[in-house]
Design an enzyme around this catalytic site. Sequence first.
Site, PDB file in Angstrom:
ATOM      1  N   ASN A  22       4.961   7.749  -0.241  1.00 27.40           N
ATOM      2  CA  ASN A  22       4.757   6.364  -0.666  1.00 27.40           C
ATOM      3  C   ASN A  22       4.665   6.308  -2.192  1.00 27.40           C
ATOM      4  O   ASN A  22       4.726   7.345  -2.849  1.00 27.40           O
ATOM      5  CB  ASN A  22       3.518   5.777   0.012  1.00 27.40           C
ATOM      6  CG  ASN A  22       2.276   6.551  -0.346  1.00 27.40           C
ATOM      7  OD1 ASN A  22       1.840   6.545  -1.494  1.00 27.40           O
ATOM      8  ND2 ASN A  22       1.716   7.265   0.615  1.00 27.40           N
TER       9      ASN A  22
ATOM     10  N   PHE B 241      -9.756   1.777   0.255  1.00 26.88           N
ATOM     11  CA  PHE B 241      -8.838   0.969  -0.545  1.00 26.88           C
ATOM     12  C   PHE B 241      -7.783   0.405   0.412  1.00 26.88           C
ATOM     13  O   PHE B 241      -7.474   1.040   1.420  1.00 26.88           O
ATOM     14  CB  PHE B 241      -8.123   1.835  -1.602  1.00 26.88           C
ATOM     15  CG  PHE B 241      -8.876   1.952  -2.891  1.00 26.88           C
ATOM     16  CD1 PHE B 241     -10.116   2.575  -2.929  1.00 26.88           C
ATOM     17  CD2 PHE B 241      -8.335   1.466  -4.078  1.00 26.88           C
ATOM     18  CE1 PHE B 241     -10.813   2.693  -4.123  1.00 26.88           C
ATOM     19  CE2 PHE B 241      -9.020   1.572  -5.277  1.00 26.88           C
ATOM     20  CZ  PHE B 241     -10.256   2.192  -5.306  1.00 26.88           C
TER      21      PHE B 241
ATOM     22  N   LYS C 288      -9.506  -4.936   8.004  1.00 25.04           N
ATOM     23  CA  LYS C 288      -9.627  -3.482   7.801  1.00 25.04           C
ATOM     24  C   LYS C 288     -11.075  -3.058   7.606  1.00 25.04           C
ATOM     25  O   LYS C 288     -11.515  -2.041   8.130  1.00 25.04           O
ATOM     26  CB  LYS C 288      -8.824  -3.077   6.558  1.00 25.04           C
ATOM     27  CG  LYS C 288      -7.659  -2.213   6.905  1.00 25.04           C
ATOM     28  CD  LYS C 288      -6.717  -2.019   5.769  1.00 25.04           C
ATOM     29  CE  LYS C 288      -5.326  -2.362   6.271  1.00 25.04           C
ATOM     30  NZ  LYS C 288      -4.282  -2.114   5.305  1.00 25.04           N
TER      31      LYS C 288
ATOM     32  N   LYS D 289      17.507  21.939   7.025  1.00 21.55           N
ATOM     33  CA  LYS D 289      17.828  20.670   6.364  1.00 21.55           C
ATOM     34  C   LYS D 289      18.672  19.782   7.290  1.00 21.55           C
ATOM     35  O   LYS D 289      19.640  20.268   7.893  1.00 21.55           O
ATOM     36  CB  LYS D 289      18.614  20.994   5.082  1.00 21.55           C
ATOM     37  CG  LYS D 289      18.887  19.798   4.242  1.00 21.55           C
ATOM     38  CD  LYS D 289      19.624  20.187   2.987  1.00 21.55           C
ATOM     39  CE  LYS D 289      20.203  18.961   2.350  1.00 21.55           C
ATOM     40  NZ  LYS D 289      21.084  19.285   1.241  1.00 21.55           N
TER      41      LYS D 289
ATOM     42  N   ASP E 243       0.918   7.023   7.265  1.00 24.04           N
ATOM     43  CA  ASP E 243       0.424   6.625   8.586  1.00 24.04           C
ATOM     44  C   ASP E 243       1.202   7.281   9.717  1.00 24.04           C
ATOM     45  O   ASP E 243       0.753   7.307  10.847  1.00 24.04           O
ATOM     46  CB  ASP E 243       0.540   5.103   8.745  1.00 24.04           C
ATOM     47  CG  ASP E 243      -0.514   4.387   7.918  1.00 24.04           C
ATOM     48  OD1 ASP E 243      -1.577   4.991   7.682  1.00 24.04           O
ATOM     49  OD2 ASP E 243      -0.270   3.241   7.500  1.00 24.04           O
TER      50      ASP E 243
ATOM     51  N   LYS F 114     -12.455  -0.545  10.294  1.00 28.13           N
ATOM     52  CA  LYS F 114     -12.705   0.833   9.878  1.00 28.13           C
ATOM     53  C   LYS F 114     -14.203   1.133   9.706  1.00 28.13           C
ATOM     54  O   LYS F 114     -14.589   2.279   9.620  1.00 28.13           O
ATOM     55  CB  LYS F 114     -11.971   1.132   8.582  1.00 28.13           C
ATOM     56  CG  LYS F 114     -10.457   0.966   8.744  1.00 28.13           C
ATOM     57  CD  LYS F 114      -9.691   1.702   7.703  1.00 28.13           C
ATOM     58  CE  LYS F 114      -8.211   1.557   7.950  1.00 28.13           C
ATOM     59  NZ  LYS F 114      -7.499   2.818   7.831  1.00 28.13           N
TER      60      LYS F 114
END
Length: 416
Positions: free
Chosen positions: A211, A324, A338, A290, A280, A342
């Site tokens: 990311n 975060f 969240k 590969k 995730d 959480k």
Amino acid sequence: MKVTVGVCGGIAAYKAAELVRTLQKQALDVHVVMTEAAQHFVQPLTFAALTGHKVITGLWDMPESADADAASSIEHMDAAQSTDALVVAPATANVLAKFAHGVADDFLSTLYLATTAPVIVAPAMNVNMWQHPATQANLEVLANRNVRVVAPESGYLACGMTGAGRLAETETILEAVLSVLHHRNDLAGETVLVTAGGTREALDPVRFLGNRSSGKMGYAMAEAAQRRGARVILVSAPTALRGPANCEMVPVVTTQDMRDAVLSRLDQATIIIKAAAVADYRARVPADQKLRRSGPLTLELEPTEDILAAVVERRRPGLLVVGFAAETEDVLAHGRDKLLRKGADAIVLNDVSREGVGFDSDRNAVTFLTRDRAIELPEMNKRELADHILDETLRLRRPLQVLAETDADLPVTSGD
Ligand code: CTP
């Protein structure tokens, strides 16, 4: 916090190396600027090796990372805006005269004019030069402008004379720097575990799912916590950043690595800041070789474990957990969801759809969301923001009665 050390041309220039080390021991990020004359006494390489940063020796040096943005910016303005203090040691009679009269003919004197950060000068020179009315008049001008002067000491001077002119002791200069930085020690006794960067999940031996997290916010959190006296454990996915000096760095790559690193250190932590952007999903079975291009490709992914949820499940009383969340739409609603899902004490909500803030930027604007409050922290530099986030995190520990007495604007009710 960033401190810029200006080194001028005098025998005492070598003592600036000790000053740099002493400042680093305070978890300060030290950058060095040398005048031309200073380079006759000490090589810039000495300071580059000590600080890990390029030493600025001239007005027209290229920036440290010559990417498109940096190259197009004016280096001295960048340096001026990002330093928290400028300390010139040793400061020669010449540089004091230039500062007093606004002469900007090299990088250091230009930086002096361009910065709004506090300036400290620690003069060192021959006793007659020190006592000369011109030098004393320049010092008076500087002192009237709030430049902090760390007076030289008396003793045997390199020129063979005895008298005032010897650079002040490193500890004395350090005290002056710390006092202008308003050093806080409010996290002494805490162990802050910070996760940072973006985890990576292998697809094959050369590719991964990742990311856009640069790790800058997490590293800024680690640096701020350390500066405020905490012991810091920084569990970091790959980034291009250098961790703050003296913190315990735990490099990880995958979400599973990060989970193991965090959970095995959970007992040591009193505050957990989960700034990492965690992958995730991972490939159910990463390819051994590969992957070759041959038409459309379907990847079979499986979810990774939620580290934050695992932390909350195992938390012991008193442990503060701050997550975060980077969101692109319905930011507050997703954040609230969240926070509750959480079970964290707070979520630092980041609207990454906004221009100029968030991923890879040095600036950010967030909402610090708890069960009963949503505190807007407007756009600012990530280092400053890190301090605000720590301030709000520490408030979570304060009893509600105290909140009610001191923060009339805050709701008194708790969701806890
Ligand atoms: N987080 C975590 N482990 C995961 C995913 C996320 O610990 N596997 C943590 C992040 O470090 C962050 C917080 O959870 O502090 C929120 O992360 P985010 O990716 O926004 O949450 P997700 O649970 O992935 O929710 P969604 O995919 O719905 O955005």
